[in-house]
Write an enzyme that holds these catalytic residues in place. Structure first.
Site, PDB file in Angstrom:
ATOM      1  N   TYR A   1      31.078  36.453  42.659  1.00 29.58           N
ATOM      2  CA  TYR A   1      31.576  37.806  42.425  1.00 29.58           C
ATOM      3  C   TYR A   1      32.225  38.251  43.736  1.00 29.58           C
ATOM      4  O   TYR A   1      32.668  37.425  44.526  1.00 29.58           O
ATOM      5  CB  TYR A   1      30.389  38.671  42.000  1.00 29.58           C
ATOM      6  CG  TYR A   1      30.722  40.012  41.404  1.00 29.58           C
ATOM      7  CD1 TYR A   1      31.770  40.170  40.493  1.00 29.58           C
ATOM      8  CD2 TYR A   1      29.974  41.138  41.727  1.00 29.58           C
ATOM      9  CE1 TYR A   1      32.052  41.406  39.936  1.00 29.58           C
ATOM     10  CE2 TYR A   1      30.239  42.380  41.175  1.00 29.58           C
ATOM     11  CZ  TYR A   1      31.295  42.504  40.286  1.00 29.58           C
ATOM     12  OH  TYR A   1      31.572  43.732  39.743  1.00 29.58           O
TER      13      TYR A   1
ATOM     14  N   ARG B   1      45.529  44.195  37.696  1.00 31.93           N
ATOM     15  CA  ARG B   1      45.035  44.836  38.935  1.00 31.93           C
ATOM     16  C   ARG B   1      43.712  44.171  39.322  1.00 31.93           C
ATOM     17  O   ARG B   1      42.651  44.753  39.181  1.00 31.93           O
ATOM     18  CB  ARG B   1      44.832  46.336  38.733  1.00 31.93           C
ATOM     19  CG  ARG B   1      44.591  47.101  40.030  1.00 31.93           C
ATOM     20  CD  ARG B   1      44.071  48.493  39.760  1.00 31.93           C
ATOM     21  NE  ARG B   1      42.783  48.482  39.091  1.00 31.93           N
ATOM     22  CZ  ARG B   1      41.607  48.339  39.712  1.00 31.93           C
ATOM     23  NH1 ARG B   1      41.562  48.165  41.014  1.00 31.93           N
ATOM     24  NH2 ARG B   1      40.473  48.363  39.033  1.00 31.93           N
TER      25      ARG B   1
ATOM     26  N   LYS C   1      32.021  38.154  35.904  1.00 34.02           N
ATOM     27  CA  LYS C   1      31.263  39.280  35.355  1.00 34.02           C
ATOM     28  C   LYS C   1      30.231  38.809  34.334  1.00 34.02           C
ATOM     29  O   LYS C   1      29.078  39.263  34.321  1.00 34.02           O
ATOM     30  CB  LYS C   1      32.219  40.272  34.682  1.00 34.02           C
ATOM     31  CG  LYS C   1      33.102  41.057  35.635  1.00 34.02           C
ATOM     32  CD  LYS C   1      32.378  42.269  36.198  1.00 34.02           C
ATOM     33  CE  LYS C   1      33.309  43.107  37.057  1.00 34.02           C
ATOM     34  NZ  LYS C   1      32.668  44.327  37.561  1.00 34.02           N
TER      35      LYS C   1
ATOM     36  N   GLU D   1      38.334  45.319  31.978  1.00 34.23           N
ATOM     37  CA  GLU D   1      38.161  44.982  33.390  1.00 34.23           C
ATOM     38  C   GLU D   1      39.507  44.786  34.085  1.00 34.23           C
ATOM     39  O   GLU D   1      40.350  44.020  33.614  1.00 34.23           O
ATOM     40  CB  GLU D   1      37.337  43.697  33.497  1.00 34.23           C
ATOM     41  CG  GLU D   1      36.868  43.373  34.881  1.00 34.23           C
ATOM     42  CD  GLU D   1      35.826  44.355  35.385  1.00 34.23           C
ATOM     43  OE1 GLU D   1      35.889  44.708  36.582  1.00 34.23           O
ATOM     44  OE2 GLU D   1      34.954  44.772  34.602  1.00 34.23           O
ATOM     45  N   ASP D   2      39.707  45.481  35.183  1.00 33.15           N
ATOM     46  CA  ASP D   2      40.870  45.290  36.058  1.00 33.15           C
ATOM     47  C   ASP D   2      42.208  45.443  35.338  1.00 33.15           C
ATOM     48  O   ASP D   2      43.125  44.637  35.525  1.00 33.15           O
ATOM     49  CB  ASP D   2      40.781  43.929  36.756  1.00 33.15           C
ATOM     50  CG  ASP D   2      39.749  43.937  37.882  1.00 33.15           C
ATOM     51  OD1 ASP D   2      39.198  45.014  38.162  1.00 33.15           O
ATOM     52  OD2 ASP D   2      39.492  42.874  38.476  1.00 33.15           O
TER      53      ASP D   2
ATOM     54  N   ASP E   1      34.798  49.180  33.096  1.00 34.26           N
ATOM     55  CA  ASP E   1      33.915  49.047  34.249  1.00 34.26           C
ATOM     56  C   ASP E   1      34.513  49.673  35.498  1.00 34.26           C
ATOM     57  O   ASP E   1      33.789  50.244  36.321  1.00 34.26           O
ATOM     58  CB  ASP E   1      33.594  47.573  34.493  1.00 34.26           C
ATOM     59  CG  ASP E   1      32.508  47.391  35.531  1.00 34.26           C
ATOM     60  OD1 ASP E   1      31.498  48.109  35.452  1.00 34.26           O
ATOM     61  OD2 ASP E   1      32.677  46.543  36.422  1.00 34.26           O
ATOM     62  N   ASP E   2      35.823  49.600  35.671  1.00 31.46           N
ATOM     63  CA  ASP E   2      36.461  50.155  36.868  1.00 31.46           C
ATOM     64  C   ASP E   2      36.387  51.677  36.883  1.00 31.46           C
ATOM     65  O   ASP E   2      36.304  52.287  37.953  1.00 31.46           O
ATOM     66  CB  ASP E   2      37.928  49.712  36.940  1.00 31.46           C
ATOM     67  CG  ASP E   2      38.062  48.204  36.881  1.00 31.46           C
ATOM     68  OD1 ASP E   2      37.575  47.535  37.795  1.00 31.46           O
ATOM     69  OD2 ASP E   2      38.622  47.690  35.894  1.00 31.46           O
TER      70      ASP E   2
ATOM     71  N   ASN F   1      37.457  46.672  47.306  1.00 37.42           N
ATOM     72  CA  ASN F   1      37.232  45.229  47.427  1.00 37.42           C
ATOM     73  C   ASN F   1      38.562  44.501  47.552  1.00 37.42           C
ATOM     74  O   ASN F   1      39.584  45.009  47.097  1.00 37.42           O
ATOM     75  CB  ASN F   1      36.487  44.718  46.186  1.00 37.42           C
ATOM     76  CG  ASN F   1      35.027  45.115  46.198  1.00 37.42           C
ATOM     77  OD1 ASN F   1      34.329  44.906  47.166  1.00 37.42           O
ATOM     78  ND2 ASN F   1      34.574  45.710  45.109  1.00 37.42           N
TER      79      ASN F   1
END
Length: 596
Positions: free
Chosen positions: A133, A186, A204, A275-276, A298-299, A442
């Site tokens: 991760y 992203r 994940k 996600e992303d 999640d973001d 991150n």
């Protein structure tokens, strides 16, 4: 190819068979339990078992099993147990110095033996999590195409339009509970990585299995390959995705919609985690599906819930009432989906504590590359951004916002490494006795400041947590500070576990709040005294269990717990614990059709 319906819970063991009690010490059973374990029926045998990571035990197959499954002679003769296999792998892993090489070694194990892989993660989570991760997963995604080895997950493209409902049945496992999907637009702070973003769903879901107790045959990583605007990838002959520009507009949303319908048609109760996705798409997709599908982003929501938990813990650490959240002055650097998502979750928490929406909004100062969000920019802001626009000081720089409004909390979600300068941090510390500073971007190189900088510039007075891990900081006077990681892995596995085991219909805002509250309450007074606002990562399974129980209880309160029976509420902790996958070798038997 998959697990039989009758074995749906066979990978979850009620008793702690991983403990010393009940272990045999002699012969091929050395280090193994002889307690009853329900067998799993499998439709493969012989060499096919050894190439199936869900069932392969490598050299741990017992002699009777080798005969029964027709693998005798296909493996080295010495039989070793799971513990010895784990020790051997960890020894080899620790001999490698490169983080990305270690990631590759772990993924090779993932592709060979999922039980051993998840056992390694659980028993060495502090050492392994950074390898699968953040921060290593970013580099793994960048190199995903050049080191592609084995298919894992599914890819959907524009060419698949009209066929997705049938395509979804190509996935060989019948009982998927959690899907993590990205369009690769992203990836962390690295931008558009297209189809190579598959590393994120894989990473994940490894944590869903190990930390959240979702069995590996019940997860599915997905990439919506809608192209890429990354010129480097478009010109890369080894790029694994569609070498064309990204879809936008109606065509993009139609593709996503067909995918969502296809997934829900095959698995009506599946949880979809977005996600992303890029900021211009993430909120739109969440708004479209959050009230009709079991899904969350999640973001936006995961980061928000995790940050809320950290802030509540920080308030406890500085001796403040956790219900004083609405009295804080919060500067959020970054007005993308993550920054606005965090602000929304914190605002909802303030309203839970009795503030009105207007009162809660006044606590926030959202700053992007053009300065403080002000109403003078309303025509260029999204609806979600405009909700936090200030009447005054629009365009004010981050430093000037800190000087004028004297924040008590500073959150960074910009992916701009070093944005929190010494001047900004010292200015904040001059007006706040114990400033709360969370640089959440991150990977590590994109963090707005380091732990060492934050503690040095505030003379150790700040309460610090970051999106990536940092080592303890020793000051010149000998004081030692222990930064903790504000990482979504503390929240999303528990949310997913809770929502799926109770059959929730949606993930409500209130579920996110109780998840954050459960995480915050898990932090001990001793940890708070050391400045830690998140529990030690070695407790991640217990944290996920606590979060899941809170989510299930809230789902029941809302009338959403469709799988929960009245008797289950009597001991909800045990009910959830028994649903959690524990990676142990269980007996395998061949699934046969008997005809008379």
């Amino acid at each position: 190819r998959g697990f039989s319906t009758s074995s749906a819970t066979s990978s979850s063991v009620d008793e702690d068979v991983h403990s010393e009690e009940g272990l045999t010490h002699d012969g091929e059973w050395a280090g193994c339990t002889r307690r009853f374990l329900p067998p799993i029926k499998i439709a493969v045998r012989g060499a096919d078992i050894l190439t199936n990571p869900l069932f392969n035990k490598g050299t741990a197959f017992k002699s009777g099993e080798r005969d029964r499954l027709r693998v005798r002679g296909l493996l080295p003769p010495r039989i070793v147990n799971l513990e010895l296999q784990k020790e051997r792998f960890m020894k080899t892993l620790r001999e490698e110095e490169s983080m990305i090489r270690k990631n590759i070694m772990l993924e090779d194990l993932h592709d060979r033996n999922e039980t051993l892989y998840h056992r390694v993660i659980i028993d060495h989570i502090e050492e392994i999590a950074p390898l699968i991760y953040t921060p290593t997963v970013g580099q793994a995604c960048k190199e995903f195409g050049s080191r592609y080895r084995r298919p894992r997950g599914m890819y959907f493209t524009e060419e698949d339009r009209g066929q997705m409902a049938a395509m979804i049945y190509n996935w060989p496992l019948p009982d998927v509970h959690v899907v993590v999907v990205t369009d690769g637009s992203r990836i962390l702070g690295l931008g558009d990585l297209g189809a190579q973003g598959m590393g994120i769903p894989i990473g994940k879901l490894s944590l869903y299995c190990a930390a959240g107790g979702i069995a590996p045959h019940r997860v599915l990583p997905v990439v919506l390959d809608v192209g890429t605007d990354n010129e480097e990838l478009l010109n890369d002959p080894f790029y694994i995705g569609m070498p064309k520009k990204r879809l936008h507009g109606k065509e993009y949303y139609h593709l996503v919609d067909e995918f969502m319908q296809a997934v829900r048609h095959r698995w009506p109760n599946v949880l979809v985690q977005f996600e992303d996705f890029s900021s211009d798409k993430a909120q739109n997709l969440l708004d479209k599906y959050r009230d009709t599908h079991l899904c969350f982003n999640d973001d936006i929501q995961g980061t928000g819930a995790t940050t809320l938990s950290g802030v509540l813990g920080a308030l406890r650490a500085k001796g403040a009432d956790v219900n004083s959240l609405g009295e804080q002055r919060i500067v959020v650097a970054g007005a993308g989906s993550a920054g606005i998502g965090v602000a929304q979750v914190l605002m909802q928490a303030m309203m839970e504590q009795g503030r009105t929406e207007e009162e809660a909004k006044k606590a926030f100062f959202i700053v992007d590359q053009d300065g403080l969000l002000g109403k003078d920019r309303s025509d260029t802001l999204s609806r979600e951004q405009a909700a936090f626009a200030r009447d005054e000081d629009g365009g004010l720089s981050l430093l000037d916002v800190v000087k004028k409004h004297k924040p008590t909390i500073l959150l960074g979600m910009t992916t701009v490494g070093g944005l929190f300068s010494e001047e900004i941090v010292t200015e904040m510390a001059s007006s706040c006795e114990r400033p709360i500073i969370f640089p959440l971007s991150n990977p590590t190189t994109n963090a707005e400041c380091t732990a060492e900088q934050a503690f040095e510039w505030t003379d150790g007075k700040c309460i610090f947590a970051a999106g990536s891990p940092f080592d303890p900081v020793t000051m010149e006077d000998g004081r030692v500070f222990y930064p903790t990681q504000c990482n979504n892995m503390y929240v999303f596995p528990g949310i997913g576990l809770g929502a799926t085991v109770c059959g929730a219909k949606t993930v409500s805002d209130r579920m996110l709040y109780v998840a954050a509250e459960a995480l915050a309450n898990f932090v001990t007074e001793e940890e708070l005294a050391q400045g830690k606002v998140f529990p030690h990562i070695s407790n991640i399974r217990e944290v996920s269990h606590r979060v899941a129980v809170a989510v299930v209880r809230e789902a029941a309160r809302e009338g959403q717990a469709t799988k929960l029976k009245e008797k289950d509420m009597d001991n909800l902790e045990d009910y959830v614990a028994k649903k959690m996958y524990d990676p142990l070798y269980v007996p395998l038997i061949e699934k046969r059709t008997i005809r008379i």
